[in-house]
Design a protein around this motif. Structure first.
Motif, mmCIF file in Angstrom:
data_model
loop_
_atom_site.group_PDB
_atom_site.id
_atom_site.type_symbol
_atom_site.label_atom_id
_atom_site.label_comp_id
_atom_site.label_asym_id
_atom_site.label_seq_id
_atom_site.Cartn_x
_atom_site.Cartn_y
_atom_site.Cartn_z
ATOM 1 N N LEU A 50 2.979 -11.370 -6.705
ATOM 2 C CA LEU A 50 3.439 -11.982 -7.941
ATOM 3 C C LEU A 50 3.758 -13.457 -7.760
ATOM 4 O O LEU A 50 3.773 -14.226 -8.720
ATOM 5 N N GLU A 51 3.989 -13.891 -6.526
ATOM 6 C CA GLU A 51 4.294 -15.290 -6.250
ATOM 7 C C GLU A 51 3.038 -16.141 -6.224
ATOM 8 O O GLU A 51 2.967 -17.187 -6.870
ATOM 9 N N THR A 52 2.013 -15.683 -5.503
ATOM 10 C CA THR A 52 0.791 -16.484 -5.337
ATOM 11 C C THR A 52 -0.293 -16.123 -6.330
ATOM 12 O O THR A 52 -1.268 -16.857 -6.481
ATOM 13 N N LYS A 53 -0.146 -14.955 -7.008
ATOM 14 C CA LYS A 53 -1.163 -14.432 -7.940
ATOM 15 C C LYS A 53 -2.472 -14.092 -7.238
ATOM 16 O O LYS A 53 -3.512 -13.968 -7.877
ATOM 17 N N GLN A 54 -2.425 -13.931 -5.908
ATOM 18 C CA GLN A 54 -3.615 -13.615 -5.131
ATOM 19 C C GLN A 54 -3.614 -12.146 -4.714
ATOM 20 O O GLN A 54 -2.562 -11.565 -4.440
ATOM 21 N N THR A 55 -4.818 -11.570 -4.650
ATOM 22 C CA THR A 55 -4.956 -10.195 -4.183
ATOM 23 C C THR A 55 -4.689 -10.144 -2.681
ATOM 24 O O THR A 55 -5.285 -10.899 -1.906
ATOM 25 N N ILE A 56 -3.809 -9.248 -2.279
ATOM 26 C CA ILE A 56 -3.463 -9.084 -0.863
ATOM 27 C C ILE A 56 -4.343 -8.036 -0.207
ATOM 28 O O ILE A 56 -4.849 -8.227 0.903
ATOM 29 N N THR A 57 -4.528 -6.919 -0.891
ATOM 30 C CA THR A 57 -5.264 -5.788 -0.323
ATOM 31 C C THR A 57 -6.033 -5.080 -1.426
ATOM 32 O O THR A 57 -5.567 -4.989 -2.562
ATOM 33 N N THR A 58 -7.216 -4.575 -1.075
ATOM 34 C CA THR A 58 -7.991 -3.737 -1.977
ATOM 35 C C THR A 58 -8.303 -2.419 -1.274
ATOM 36 O O THR A 58 -8.808 -2.406 -0.158
ATOM 37 N N PHE A 59 -7.983 -1.311 -1.947
ATOM 38 C CA PHE A 59 -8.295 0.010 -1.419
ATOM 39 C C PHE A 59 -9.367 0.644 -2.299
ATOM 40 O O PHE A 59 -9.259 0.638 -3.522
ATOM 41 N N LYS A 60 -10.412 1.188 -1.666
ATOM 42 C CA LYS A 60 -11.450 1.905 -2.408
ATOM 43 C C LYS A 60 -11.541 3.325 -1.854
ATOM 44 O O LYS A 60 -12.352 3.628 -0.990
ATOM 45 N N ASP A 61 -10.646 4.151 -2.355
ATOM 46 C CA ASP A 61 -10.552 5.533 -1.892
ATOM 47 C C ASP A 61 -11.157 6.523 -2.862
ATOM 48 O O ASP A 61 -11.262 7.707 -2.543
ATOM 49 N N HIS A 62 -11.523 6.057 -4.062
ATOM 50 C CA HIS A 62 -12.006 6.958 -5.096
ATOM 51 C C HIS A 62 -13.450 6.625 -5.471
ATOM 52 O O HIS A 62 -13.909 5.494 -5.294
ATOM 53 N N THR A 63 -14.145 7.617 -6.030
ATOM 54 C CA THR A 63 -15.549 7.439 -6.404
ATOM 55 C C THR A 63 -15.739 7.286 -7.913
ATOM 56 O O THR A 63 -16.853 7.027 -8.363
ATOM 57 N N LEU A 64 -14.651 7.457 -8.676
ATOM 58 C CA LEU A 64 -14.679 7.209 -10.114
ATOM 59 C C LEU A 64 -13.421 6.419 -10.477
ATOM 60 O O LEU A 64 -12.634 6.056 -9.605
ATOM 61 N N ALA A 65 -13.223 6.160 -11.756
ATOM 62 C CA ALA A 65 -12.104 5.345 -12.210
ATOM 63 C C ALA A 65 -10.774 5.871 -11.681
ATOM 64 O O ALA A 65 -10.533 7.078 -11.654
ATOM 65 N N VAL A 66 -9.912 4.934 -11.268
ATOM 66 C CA VAL A 66 -8.566 5.287 -10.817
ATOM 67 C C VAL A 66 -7.645 5.188 -12.032
ATOM 68 O O VAL A 66 -7.593 4.151 -12.694
ATOM 69 N N THR A 67 -6.923 6.261 -12.326
ATOM 70 C CA THR A 67 -6.244 6.367 -13.620
ATOM 71 C C THR A 67 -4.747 6.103 -13.587
ATOM 72 O O THR A 67 -4.168 5.704 -14.594
ATOM 73 N N CYS A 68 -4.071 6.345 -12.447
ATOM 74 C CA CYS A 68 -2.621 6.171 -12.431
ATOM 75 C C CYS A 68 -2.116 5.970 -11.007
ATOM 76 O O CYS A 68 -2.777 6.357 -10.033
ATOM 77 N N LEU A 69 -0.936 5.344 -10.904
ATOM 78 C CA LEU A 69 -0.336 4.999 -9.613
ATOM 79 C C LEU A 69 1.151 5.326 -9.595
ATOM 80 O O LEU A 69 1.812 5.328 -10.628
ATOM 81 N N SER A 70 1.666 5.532 -8.372
ATOM 82 C CA SER A 70 3.101 5.561 -8.140
ATOM 83 C C SER A 70 3.353 4.966 -6.762
ATOM 84 O O SER A 70 2.577 5.209 -5.834
ATOM 85 N N TRP A 71 4.428 4.152 -6.624
ATOM 86 C CA TRP A 71 4.710 3.448 -5.374
ATOM 87 C C TRP A 71 6.159 3.713 -5.002
ATOM 88 O O TRP A 71 7.080 3.366 -5.753
#
Length: 209
Positions: A50-71
């Motif tokens: 949120l400070e730099t507005k830059q992507t830090i990490t990208t995860f590609k674990d799914h083969t279709l649309a990713v619909t929801c998250l929890s952290w």
């Protein structure tokens, strides 16, 4: 911030917006509130500062649309949980980027469906808010498998099923069709789960631990 873009190709019917951008379907603050995680129909989960507005990490674990998250934080681990149209739930530790577990859709779910929303039921503990600096790629799996807190992943499906799973063991704790339409929202608090659906109903479910 522009975060998600589809793969460039002549035509790709998996993506909307005339193949210019990929719809973002959900987002979560990090436990420290300095980052956000977003998930998209481009099949990725991205962590952005949120400070730099830059992507830090990208995860590609799914083969279709990713619909929801929890952290969440549990036993010093920073755990990002995602569900997808490919009917899997993936758990990643974000500091080490180690993928800890992939949970498939229970075989008892009848009919065509996709996973729409998820949440977590956690004990009310301040220790959940602190990430441990002692976590490494070497010991992260062991710490996860011996997690001292019982975490339950709660997930809803397009055909109205409510699914509860033990995060570490992966076993199904509850799996019933509770709505006649798609589950379109889900919230967890204490020992309760609230769901809303395209069947125009809201249901409150009490979870006995």
């Amino acid at each position: 911030m522009k975060v998600h873009h589809p793969v460039e190709s002549e035509i790709d019917l998996r993506f909307g917006s005339l193949n210019i951008k990929a719809e973002i379907w959900s987002l979560e603050f990090s436990p420290c509130s300095k980052k956000i995680a977003t998930c998209s129909e481009d099949q990725t989960v991205k962590i952005t500062s949120l400070e730099t507005k830059q992507t830090i990490t990208t995860f590609k674990d799914h083969t279709l649309a990713v619909t929801c998250l929890s952290w969440i934080i549990s036993s010093g681990l920073s755990l990002l949980i995602s569900c997808s149209d490919d009917n899997t739930i993936v758990i990643r530790e974000t500091v080490t980027s180690v993928k800890l577990k992939t949970l498939p859709l229970p075989s008892e779910v009848i009919g065509f469906c996709t996973l729409t929303y998820l949440g977590v039921l956690t004990p009310n503990s301040e220790s959940f808010k602190t990430h441990s600096s002692e976590i490494s790629e070497v010991n992260v799996r062991e710490i996860f498998e011996t997690c001292r807190h019982k975490i339950t992943i709660v997930c809803g499906s397009e055909n109205g099923y409510l699914i509860l799973r033990d995060m570490v063991a992966g076993n199904v704790l509850y799996n019933e069709r509770v709505h006649q339409g798609s589950i379109e929202g889900l919230a967890c608090q204490g020992g309760r789960v609230v769901t809303c659906s395209s069947d125009c109903c809201v249901q409150v479910h009490s979870v006995v631990k």
